[in-house]
Scaffold this active site. Structure first.
Site, PDB file in Angstrom:
ATOM      1  CB  CYS A   6      17.916  46.656  77.793  1.00 53.40           C
ATOM      2  SG  CYS A   6      18.006  45.480  76.437  1.00 53.40           S
ATOM      3  CG  ASN A  45      13.789  48.958  85.498  1.00 53.47           C
ATOM      4  OD1 ASN A  45      14.793  48.301  85.248  1.00 53.47           O
ATOM      5  ND2 ASN A  45      12.659  48.792  84.855  1.00 53.47           N
TER       6      ASN A  45
HETATM    7  N1  COA Z   1      16.055  30.249  76.017  1.00 51.14           N
HETATM    8  C1  COA Z   1      17.186  29.515  76.026  1.00 51.14           C
HETATM    9  N2  COA Z   1      17.865  29.185  74.916  1.00 51.14           N
HETATM   10  C2  COA Z   1      17.366  29.602  73.740  1.00 51.14           C
HETATM   11  C3  COA Z   1      16.198  30.350  73.653  1.00 51.14           C
HETATM   12  C4  COA Z   1      15.526  30.676  74.851  1.00 51.14           C
HETATM   13  N3  COA Z   1      14.425  31.415  74.863  1.00 51.14           N
HETATM   14  N4  COA Z   1      15.937  30.610  72.364  1.00 51.14           N
HETATM   15  C5  COA Z   1      16.919  30.055  71.651  1.00 51.14           C
HETATM   16  N5  COA Z   1      17.794  29.440  72.468  1.00 51.14           N
HETATM   17  C6  COA Z   1      19.011  28.724  72.141  1.00 51.14           C
HETATM   18  C7  COA Z   1      18.873  27.830  70.935  1.00 51.14           C
HETATM   19  O1  COA Z   1      18.369  26.575  71.307  1.00 51.14           O
HETATM   20  C8  COA Z   1      20.284  27.766  70.429  1.00 51.14           C
HETATM   21  O2  COA Z   1      21.020  26.896  71.295  1.00 51.14           O
HETATM   22  P1  COA Z   1      22.305  26.077  70.762  1.00 51.14           P
HETATM   23  O3  COA Z   1      23.326  27.100  70.400  1.00 51.14           O
HETATM   24  O4  COA Z   1      22.686  25.261  71.944  1.00 51.14           O
HETATM   25  O5  COA Z   1      21.788  25.303  69.603  1.00 51.14           O
HETATM   26  C9  COA Z   1      20.821  29.162  70.688  1.00 51.14           C
HETATM   27  O6  COA Z   1      19.989  29.686  71.742  1.00 51.14           O
HETATM   28  C10 COA Z   1      20.720  30.055  69.488  1.00 51.14           C
HETATM   29  O7  COA Z   1      19.423  29.962  68.937  1.00 51.14           O
HETATM   30  P2  COA Z   1      18.903  30.906  67.796  1.00 51.14           P
HETATM   31  O8  COA Z   1      17.460  30.608  67.545  1.00 51.14           O
HETATM   32  O9  COA Z   1      19.854  30.839  66.618  1.00 51.14           O
HETATM   33  O10 COA Z   1      18.933  32.260  68.489  1.00 51.14           O
HETATM   34  P3  COA Z   1      19.898  33.501  68.339  1.00 51.14           P
HETATM   35  O11 COA Z   1      21.321  33.165  68.546  1.00 51.14           O
HETATM   36  O12 COA Z   1      19.505  34.276  67.120  1.00 51.14           O
HETATM   37  O13 COA Z   1      19.425  34.316  69.633  1.00 51.14           O
HETATM   38  C11 COA Z   1      17.658  34.712  71.236  1.00 51.14           C
HETATM   39  C12 COA Z   1      18.065  34.670  69.784  1.00 51.14           C
HETATM   40  C13 COA Z   1      16.260  35.257  71.299  1.00 51.14           C
HETATM   41  C14 COA Z   1      17.705  33.324  71.819  1.00 51.14           C
HETATM   42  C15 COA Z   1      18.684  35.560  72.020  1.00 51.14           C
HETATM   43  O14 COA Z   1      18.952  36.742  71.289  1.00 51.14           O
HETATM   44  C16 COA Z   1      18.138  35.963  73.374  1.00 51.14           C
HETATM   45  O15 COA Z   1      18.004  35.152  74.269  1.00 51.14           O
HETATM   46  N6  COA Z   1      17.835  37.234  73.555  1.00 51.14           N
HETATM   47  C17 COA Z   1      17.264  37.722  74.787  1.00 51.14           C
HETATM   48  C18 COA Z   1      17.653  39.143  74.963  1.00 51.14           C
HETATM   49  C19 COA Z   1      17.187  39.676  76.282  1.00 51.14           C
HETATM   50  O16 COA Z   1      16.930  38.961  77.226  1.00 51.14           O
HETATM   51  N7  COA Z   1      17.087  41.001  76.340  1.00 51.14           N
HETATM   52  C20 COA Z   1      16.707  41.671  77.517  1.00 51.14           C
HETATM   53  C21 COA Z   1      15.278  41.515  77.889  1.00 51.14           C
HETATM   54  S1  COA Z   1      14.148  42.366  76.819  1.00 51.14           S
HETATM   55 ZN    ZN Z   2      13.317  47.790  81.212  1.00 54.59          ZN
END
Ligand code: COA
Ligand code: ZN
Length: 301
Positions: free
Chosen positions: A238, A247
C-alpha cells in the site's frame, strides 16, 4: 470442513498500485487473462480511486471493459468512497471491495477520512449495492497492526465484522496490510470468528513483509478460513502504509494448500506462466518463495 479453498488474486490491484512502472489497462487485462487461464475464479482487477492518489489504478473502467464477457469469474474492484462506488457501478462492476480500518490514522493516511466516516461510506455503499445487485466485500485494513498507531486490539475487528455482516456485507476480509501479524494472533482471532460466523463470509489478506505470510495462511486455514487474498508473483503493497511490502504470493499459497490436500482449482504450471508475465510486465515481481522449486519441477514434466 470443506477441502476447497478460494484464492482471490489481488495482484492486478494491490500488486500493481505501488509499482514504479504503471501498466496500461490492456497490459493489466493480459495479466488478468493469464490468471483466469490458471484457474483463478476470483480476481481483484482494479480500483476506482483518485488517479492523483494512485496513478497506477487509472483506467479501471477500461480494464473492466476489456475483460472476457460471459466468464463466470468474480471480478472485484476496490472502492474507497461512495464516488468510487458510483464510478464502479456505472462501469459495470458486479463486485466491489470497500475499506474499513483498524485505526483512525490509517484511514486518514489512505482516504483522508476518519475511521467512522469510512465506516459510514461502506454502510452507504452496502445499502446501494443491495439495490443495484452488486456484491460487497468489506475489508478491514490494518486489522492487526497499524504503521502509525501500533497494535490493534482484537476486539475491534470482531466488533466491526459483527456490525458489517449485520448491515448486509456479503463478506468481510481481515487484512494485515503491513504484514505485521504472527500466526498465533491470526489463529486466535480467526478461531473466534469462524466459531461465531462460520467460514462462508470470511476471508483473510496477508502481506509477507516479515516472512510470516504463509504461516499466517496456515494458521487461518487451520481455524477454518477457506478464502484468501494473494498476489501473483508476490507483488503488492500500500503506497500509504509505510513498510508494507508484497502480498503473500499466490504461487506459495496454492502450492502449500494443494500439498496439504486442499483443492484450489488452480493449475500450478499455468500459474507459473502468469507469474512470469507479472515479472515481464512489472520487472519487479519477487515471484514468491516457491517459484524456483516450481520452475524446476514444472519444466521436468
Ligand atoms: N475515484 C476517482 N476520483 C475521485 C474519487 C474516486 N473514488 N473520489 C474522489 N475523487 C476525486 C474528486 O472528484 C476530486 O476531483 P477533482 O480534483 O477533479 O475535483 C478529487 O478526487 C479530490 O476529491 P476529495 O473528495 O477532496 O478527495 P481527497 O483529495 O481527500 O482524496 C480519495 C480522497 C479517497 C479520493 C483519495 O485519497 C483516494 O483515492 N485514495 C485511495 C487510496 C488507495 O487506493 N489506497 C490503496 C488501496 S486501500
Ligand atoms: Zn494489501
Amino acid at each position: 470442513m470443506s477441502q476447497s479453498v478460494i484464492i482471490n488474486d489481488v495482484g492486478p490491484r494491490d500488486g500493481l498500485q505501488n509499482q514504479q512502472k504503471i501498466l496500461r489497462p490492456d497490459q493489466r487485462v493480459r495479466l488478468i487473462e493469464a490468471l483466469l487461464g490458471a484457474g483463478l475464479g476470483h480476481i481483484e482487477v482494479g480500483a476506482f480511486v483518485s488517479p492523483k492518489a494512485v496513478p497506477a489504478m487509472a483506467g479501471a473502467a477500461a480494464v473492466l471493459a476489456g475483460l472476457p464477457t460471459g466468464d463466470s469469474s468474480v471480478f472485484t474492484v476496490l472502492v474507497p468512497n461512495f464516488k468510487g462506488y458510483e464510478l464502479a457501478r456505472d462501469a459495470g462492476a458486479k463486485s466491489v471491495s470497500t475499506v474499513l480500518y483498524g485505526t483512525d490514522a490509517m484511514a486518514q493516511a489512505n482516504v483522508r477520512m476518519s475511521r467512522a466516516a469510512a465506516e459510514q461510506a461502506t454502510a452507504e455503499i452496502i445499502a446501494s449495492a443491495r439495490q443495484d445487485g452488486i456484491r460487497v466485500t468489506a475489508t478491514i485494513a490494518v486489522a492487526f497492526e497499524c504503521p502509525f498507531d501500533g497494535p490493534v486490539d482484537p476486539s475491534l475487528p470482531q466488533e466491526v465484522i459483527a456490525r458489517f455482516l449485520e448491515l448486509g456485507a456479503d463478506e468481510v476480509a481481515i487484512a494485515d496490510t503491513i504484514g505485521a501479524a504472527n500466526p498465533k494472533q491470526v489463529r486466535s482471532l480467526t478461531e473466534v470468528l469462524v466459531s461465531e460466523y462460520g467460514s462462508g463470509q470470511l476471508a483473510c489478506h496477508f502481506h509477507d513483509t516479515r516472512a510470516m505470510g504463509l504461516a499466517n495462511v496456515f494458521a487461518a486455514v487451520e481455524s477454518g478460513i477457506r478464502k484468501f487474498d494473494a498476489a501473483i508473483g508476490g507483488l503488492g503493497g500500500c503506497p500509504f502504509a509505510p513498510g508494507a511490502s508484497g502480498n503473500v504470493a499466490t504461487e506459495d499459497v496454492v502450492m502449500m494448500l494443494e500439498q496439504m490436500g486442499f483443492d484450489t482449482g488452480i493449475s500450478l504450471a499455468d500459474l507459473m506462466q502468469a507469474s512470469a508475465l507479472a515479472q515481464e510486465l512489472t520487472g519487479t515481481a519477487p515471484g514468491g518463495r516457491a517459484a524456483a522449486w516450481l520452475e524446476k519441477t514444472q519444466s521436468s514434466k
